[in-house]
Design an enzyme around this catalytic site. Structure first.
Site, PDB file in Angstrom:
ATOM      1  CD  GLU A  91      -2.852  -0.970   2.435  1.00  0.00           C
ATOM      2  OE1 GLU A  91      -3.994  -0.475   2.304  1.00  0.00           O
ATOM      3  OE2 GLU A  91      -2.402  -1.399   3.516  1.00  0.00           O
ATOM      4  CE  LYS A 112      -6.244   1.526   2.793  1.00  0.00           C
ATOM      5  NZ  LYS A 112      -5.381   1.095   3.918  1.00  0.00           N
TER       6      LYS A 112
END
Length: 126
Positions: free
Chosen positions: A22, A100
């Site tokens: 990420e 998210k």
């Protein structure tokens, strides 16, 4: 009752998350901000100096989300609280939602988000 200025659906690319990939690949984050303050003076005066310039607030949030990576959405929201309260003294309370939608979850979902609300007095000692 406090008045409210809302910036909703601000989209930025960031590198936040617990997983190493990420931080390398990055992903889209969506931020909603509700700023609670007294807007009576601005309503009477029609003067930008009597309110919060939401274009500048957008830039503040953009700088944070596109900036240094963090692991947790909660910490990202805390950085937003800290900066907004420091830079915009008229804001009394602030609600931050961090979305998210591309969270690395093995399953079908529309969104992951956290919602937090804080008061100026928790961040700024006057």
């Amino acid at each position: 009752m406090k008045d409210c200025i809302v910036l909703e659906g601000m989209e930025f690319f960031g590198r936040h998350g617990v997983m190493a990939e990420e931080n390398v690949l990055g992903q889209r984050f969506i931020i909603d901000l509700s700023m609670y303050l007294d807007l009576r003076a601005a309503g009477a005066s029609d003067d930008l100096n009597d309110t919060v310039n939401y274009g500048k607030v957008y830039s503040t949030v953009q700088r944070i989300v596109q900036g240094e990576p963090v692991k947790l959405l909660e910490h990202l929201a805390d950085r937003i609280f800290t900066a907004v309260f420091a830079e915009y003294p008229m804001i009394e309370d602030l609600r931050v939602v961090v979305h998210k939608p591309g969270a690395p979850i093995d399953g079908v979902f529309n969104d992951v988000k956290i919602k937090m609300k804080r008061q100026r007095s928790e961040y700024i000692k006057e």
